[in-house]
Design an enzyme around this catalytic site. Structure first.
Site, PDB file in Angstrom:
ATOM      1  N   ARG A  63       0.837  -1.207   0.000  1.00 44.21           N
ATOM      2  CA  ARG A  63       0.000   0.000   0.000  1.00 44.21           C
ATOM      3  C   ARG A  63       0.871   1.258   0.000  1.00 44.21           C
ATOM      4  NH1 ARG A  63      -3.570   2.531   4.326  1.00 44.21           N
ATOM      5  NH2 ARG A  63      -5.040   3.792   3.097  1.00 44.21           N
ATOM      6  N   HIS A  67       0.718   4.176  -2.832  1.00 42.74           N
ATOM      7  CA  HIS A  67       0.571   5.607  -2.519  1.00 42.74           C
ATOM      8  C   HIS A  67       1.794   6.398  -2.989  1.00 42.74           C
ATOM      9  CE1 HIS A  67      -2.898   5.540   0.676  1.00 42.74           C
ATOM     10  NE2 HIS A  67      -3.116   4.689  -0.314  1.00 42.74           N
ATOM     11  N   ASN A  95      -2.865   9.287   3.402  1.00 42.75           N
ATOM     12  CA  ASN A  95      -1.824   8.422   3.979  1.00 42.75           C
ATOM     13  C   ASN A  95      -2.302   7.770   5.253  1.00 42.75           C
ATOM     14  OD1 ASN A  95      -0.728   8.969   6.677  1.00 42.75           O
ATOM     15  ND2 ASN A  95      -0.532  11.004   5.887  1.00 42.75           N
ATOM     16  N   HIS A 192      -6.257  -6.071  -2.534  1.00 47.27           N
ATOM     17  CA  HIS A 192      -7.132  -6.079  -1.357  1.00 47.27           C
ATOM     18  C   HIS A 192      -7.505  -7.480  -0.906  1.00 47.27           C
ATOM     19  CE1 HIS A 192      -8.308  -1.749  -2.560  1.00 47.27           C
ATOM     20  NE2 HIS A 192      -7.352  -1.724  -1.673  1.00 47.27           N
TER      21      HIS A 192
HETATM   22  C1  HEM Z   1      -8.565   1.453  -6.654  1.00 44.47           C
HETATM   23  C2  HEM Z   1      -8.520   2.403  -5.740  1.00 44.47           C
HETATM   24  C3  HEM Z   1      -8.248   2.087  -4.298  1.00 44.47           C
HETATM   25  C4  HEM Z   1      -8.969   2.500  -3.239  1.00 44.47           C
HETATM   26  C5  HEM Z   1     -10.183   3.378  -3.274  1.00 44.47           C
HETATM   27  C6  HEM Z   1      -8.372   1.923  -2.060  1.00 44.47           C
HETATM   28  C7  HEM Z   1      -8.822   2.123  -0.775  1.00 44.47           C
HETATM   29  C8  HEM Z   1      -8.350   1.489   0.332  1.00 44.47           C
HETATM   30  C9  HEM Z   1      -8.854   1.681   1.670  1.00 44.47           C
HETATM   31  C10 HEM Z   1      -9.976   2.594   2.060  1.00 44.47           C
HETATM   32  C11 HEM Z   1      -8.156   0.890   2.496  1.00 44.47           C
HETATM   33  C12 HEM Z   1      -8.298   0.784   4.008  1.00 44.47           C
HETATM   34  C13 HEM Z   1      -7.493   1.912   4.627  1.00 44.47           C
HETATM   35  C14 HEM Z   1      -7.785   2.152   6.074  1.00 44.47           C
HETATM   36  O1  HEM Z   1      -8.268   1.257   6.771  1.00 44.47           O
HETATM   37  O2  HEM Z   1      -7.493   3.251   6.513  1.00 44.47           O
HETATM   38  C15 HEM Z   1      -7.195   0.189   1.692  1.00 44.47           C
HETATM   39  C16 HEM Z   1      -6.293  -0.719   2.168  1.00 44.47           C
HETATM   40  C17 HEM Z   1      -5.374  -1.365   1.402  1.00 44.47           C
HETATM   41  N1  HEM Z   1      -5.084  -1.078   0.075  1.00 44.47           N
HETATM   42 FE1  HEM Z   1      -6.224  -0.014  -1.178  1.00 44.47          FE
HETATM   43  N2  HEM Z   1      -7.305   1.182  -2.424  1.00 44.47           N
HETATM   44  C18 HEM Z   1      -7.174   1.249  -3.777  1.00 44.47           C
HETATM   45  C19 HEM Z   1      -6.185   0.677  -4.546  1.00 44.47           C
HETATM   46  C20 HEM Z   1      -5.165  -0.082  -4.028  1.00 44.47           C
HETATM   47  C21 HEM Z   1      -4.038  -0.549  -4.796  1.00 44.47           C
HETATM   48  C22 HEM Z   1      -3.785  -0.213  -6.276  1.00 44.47           C
HETATM   49  C23 HEM Z   1      -3.266  -1.287  -3.946  1.00 44.47           C
HETATM   50  C24 HEM Z   1      -1.963  -1.994  -4.210  1.00 44.47           C
HETATM   51  C25 HEM Z   1      -1.616  -2.492  -5.371  1.00 44.47           C
HETATM   52  C26 HEM Z   1      -3.924  -1.282  -2.658  1.00 44.47           C
HETATM   53  C27 HEM Z   1      -3.476  -1.954  -1.549  1.00 44.47           C
HETATM   54  C28 HEM Z   1      -4.095  -1.934  -0.314  1.00 44.47           C
HETATM   55  C29 HEM Z   1      -3.741  -2.820   0.789  1.00 44.47           C
HETATM   56  C30 HEM Z   1      -2.742  -3.951   0.743  1.00 44.47           C
HETATM   57  C31 HEM Z   1      -4.535  -2.452   1.873  1.00 44.47           C
HETATM   58  C32 HEM Z   1      -4.504  -3.042   3.287  1.00 44.47           C
HETATM   59  C33 HEM Z   1      -3.407  -2.326   4.070  1.00 44.47           C
HETATM   60  C34 HEM Z   1      -3.245  -2.846   5.483  1.00 44.47           C
HETATM   61  O3  HEM Z   1      -3.758  -3.910   5.839  1.00 44.47           O
HETATM   62  O4  HEM Z   1      -2.548  -2.141   6.253  1.00 44.47           O
HETATM   63  N3  HEM Z   1      -5.050  -0.526  -2.745  1.00 44.47           N
HETATM   64  N4  HEM Z   1      -7.325   0.572   0.369  1.00 44.47           N
HETATM   65  C1  LIG Z   2       2.277   7.254   8.856  1.00 43.22           C
HETATM   66  C2  LIG Z   2       1.929   8.649   9.168  1.00 43.22           C
HETATM   67  O1  LIG Z   2       2.806   9.495   9.284  1.00 43.22           O
HETATM   68  N1  LIG Z   2       0.630   8.918   9.265  1.00 43.22           N
HETATM   69  C3  LIG Z   2       0.139  10.262   9.499  1.00 43.22           C
HETATM   70  C4  LIG Z   2      -0.897  10.597   8.454  1.00 43.22           C
HETATM   71  O2  LIG Z   2      -1.468  11.847   8.706  1.00 43.22           O
HETATM   72  C5  LIG Z   2      -2.079  11.971   9.961  1.00 43.22           C
HETATM   73  C6  LIG Z   2      -2.679  13.348  10.028  1.00 43.22           C
HETATM   74  O3  LIG Z   2      -3.587  13.536   9.013  1.00 43.22           O
HETATM   75  C7  LIG Z   2      -1.067  11.728  11.076  1.00 43.22           C
HETATM   76  O4  LIG Z   2      -1.718  11.771  12.319  1.00 43.22           O
HETATM   77  C8  LIG Z   2      -0.440  10.362  10.890  1.00 43.22           C
HETATM   78  O5  LIG Z   2       0.572  10.166  11.832  1.00 43.22           O
END
Ligand code: HEM
Ligand SMILES: CC(=O)N[C@H]1CO[C@H](CO)[C@@H](O)[C@@H]1O
Ligand SMILES: *[C@@H]1O[C@H](CO)[C@@H](O)[C@H](O)[C@H]1NC(C)=O
Ligand SMILES: *[C@@H]1O[C@H](CO)[C@@H](O)[C@H](O)[C@H]1NC(C)=O
Length: 273
Positions: A63, A67, A95, A192
Site C-alpha cells: 500500500r 501511494h 496516507n 485487497h
Molecule cells: C482502486 C482504488 C483504491 C482504493 C479506493 C483503495 C482504498 C483502500 C482503503 C480505504 C483501504 C483501508 C485503509 C484504512 O483502513 O485506513 C485500503 C487498504 C489497502 N489497500 Fe487499497 N485502495 C485502492 C487501490 C489499491 C491498490 C492499487 C493497492 C496496491 C496495489 C492497494 C493496496 C491496499 C492494501 C494492501 C490495503 C490493506 C493495508 C493494510 O492492511 O494495512 N489498494 N485501500
Molecule cells: C504514517 C503517518 O505518518 N501517518 C500520518 C498521516 O497523517 C495523519 C494526520 O492527518 C497523522 O496523524 C499520521 O501520523
C-alpha cells in the site's frame, strides 16, 4: 493452423512485447546485477523476519508502494519526513493508516551494509511488495528496478490517490491520469485480497448508501451480512475488517520513475541526502 491465424498470433505477440518494453522503457529486472547482486536475498531476509512479528507487513508495504507511485511517480517521495523544505506526504489525509516505514528503514540499513548508496528507497518498496505478495500465495512477477529517490515531497499531490468515497468514474480517472487503464484498476484492486480496512472507510455502503436508506446493491448479500456484523451501524469506525476483493504490479511500478542521474539514492529513506 492456417498461416493467417499464425500471422495474427505473431502480430499479437509482437505488439505485446512492444507494449511491455515500452512501459518498462528505463527500468530493468537486472539493474542491480553487478552493483548489488544480493539485493533480493537481503530484502527477503528482512521482510521474512518482519512477517514473523506482523503478518500484515506485506499489505502495509504494497500500500505504501501504491501511494508512493500515485504521487509524483514511484520516487520514494512518500517516505520523506517533515524537514526544512519537505512538507511530508505522510501528514496528508490519504496516507492515514499507512504503515510499515520502520521495516523499510530496516531493509535500507541491511542494504547499506552490503552495497552502500546503491539501492533506492523507491526500489525497496517494489522489491518488498513482490517478495511479500508471492510469499503470501499471490502471483509473482519480474520486478523492474532502477528507480531513484526524489529530493522533494508533494503533500498537495496526495489528492491523486484514489479515495474510498469516490465512485468508479472518479477512480478510473485517477488511474488514467497515471497511465493505468481499467484492467490495471481491476487487477491492482486484487491487492485487497490481503490486509484490512477500517469500518469507517466502507460503512457508508452497508446501511444507507448514497442516502437511499439501503445498502449498496452491488455487494453480495452474504458478504454484506458478514460485513454488517463486523461493522454495526453507528459502531466503532476504527474496527478492522479483512479485505476481500484479486494483481498489474509492473505497470504501477512504472509510473514516472526517476532514472539515470535524476534524483538520488537516499541513505536514509526518511531524509534527503
Ligand atoms: C482502486 C482504488 C483504491 C482504493 C479506493 C483503495 C482504498 C483502500 C482503503 C480505504 C483501504 C483501508 C485503509 C484504512 O483502513 O485506513 C485500503 C487498504 C489497502 N489497500 Fe487499497 N485502495 C485502492 C487501490 C489499491 C491498490 C492499487 C493497492 C496496491 C496495489 C492497494 C493496496 C491496499 C492494501 C494492501 C490495503 C490493506 C493495508 C493494510 O492492511 O494495512 N489498494 N485501500
Ligand atoms: C504514517 C503517518 O505518518 N501517518 C500520518 C498521516 O497523517 C495523519 C494526520 O492527518 C497523522 O496523524 C499520521 O501520523
Ligand atoms: C551474497 O550472498 C552470498 C550467499 O548468500 C554470499 O556468499 C556472498 O558473500 C554475498 N555477497 C555479498 C556482496 O554480500
Ligand atoms: C439516509 O441518509 C439520508 C441522507 O443523508 C437521510 O436523510 C436518511 O434519514 C438516512 N436514512 C436512514 C435510515 O438512516
Amino acid at each position: 493452423m492456417s498461416s493467417s491465424l499464425i500471422s495474427i498470433v505473431a502480430a499479437i505477440i509482437l505488439v505485446t512485447i512492444c507494449v511491455l518494453e515500452n512501459s518498462n522503457a528505463q527500468l530493468s529486472s537486472t539493474f542491480y546485477t553487478t552493483t548489488c547482486p544480493n539485493v533480493t536475498s537481503v530484502v527477503r531476509g528482512v521482510v521474512e523476519q518482519a512477517q514473523q512479528n506482523d503478518i500484515r507487513i506485506g499489505a502495509k508495504l504494497i500500500r505504501v508502494h501504491f501511494h508512493d507511485c500515485f504521487v509524483n511517480g514511484c520516487d520514494g517521495s512518500i517516505m520523506l519526513d517533515n524537514a526544512d523544505g519537505i512538507d511530508s506526504e505522510k501528514d496528508a489525509v490519504p496516507n492515514q493508516s499507512t504503515d510499515g516505514y520502520d521495516v523499510v528503514d530496516d531493509i535500507k540499513t541491511a542494504l547499506e551494509n552490503v552495497c552502500p548508496g546503491v539501492v533506492s528507497c523507491a526500489d525497496i518498496l517494489a522489491i518488498a511488495s513482490q517478495i511479500l505478495v508471492s510469499a503470501n500465495g499471490g502471483p509473482t512477477w519480474e520486478v523492474q528496478l532502477g528507480r531513484r529517490d526524489s529530493r522533494t515531497a508533494n503533500r498537495a499531490g496526495t489528492t491523486a490517490i484514489p479515495s474510498p468515497f469516490e465512485n468508479l468514474e472518479q477512480i478510473t480517472k485517477k488511474f488514467s491520469d497515471v497511465g493505468l487503464d481499467s484492467t490495471d484498476l481491476v487487477a491492482l484492486s486484487g491487492a485487497h485480497t490481503f490486509g484490512r480496512a477500517r469500518c469507517v472507510t466502507f460503512v457508508h455502503r452497508l446501511y444507507n448508501f448514497s442516502g437511499s436508506g439501503n445498502p449498496d446493491p452491488t455487494i453480495d448479500t452474504a458478504y454484506l451480512e458478514t460485513l454488517r456484523q463486523i461493522c454495526p451501524n453507528g459502531g466503532n469506525g476504527g474496527t478492522l475488517a479483512d479485505l476481500d476483493l484479486l494483481i498489474s504490479m509492473i505497470n504501477m511500478g512504472n509510473i514516472r520513475p526517476l532514472t539515470g542521474s535524476d534524483g538520488e539514492i537516499r541513505s536514509d529513506c526518511k531524509r534527503v541526502n
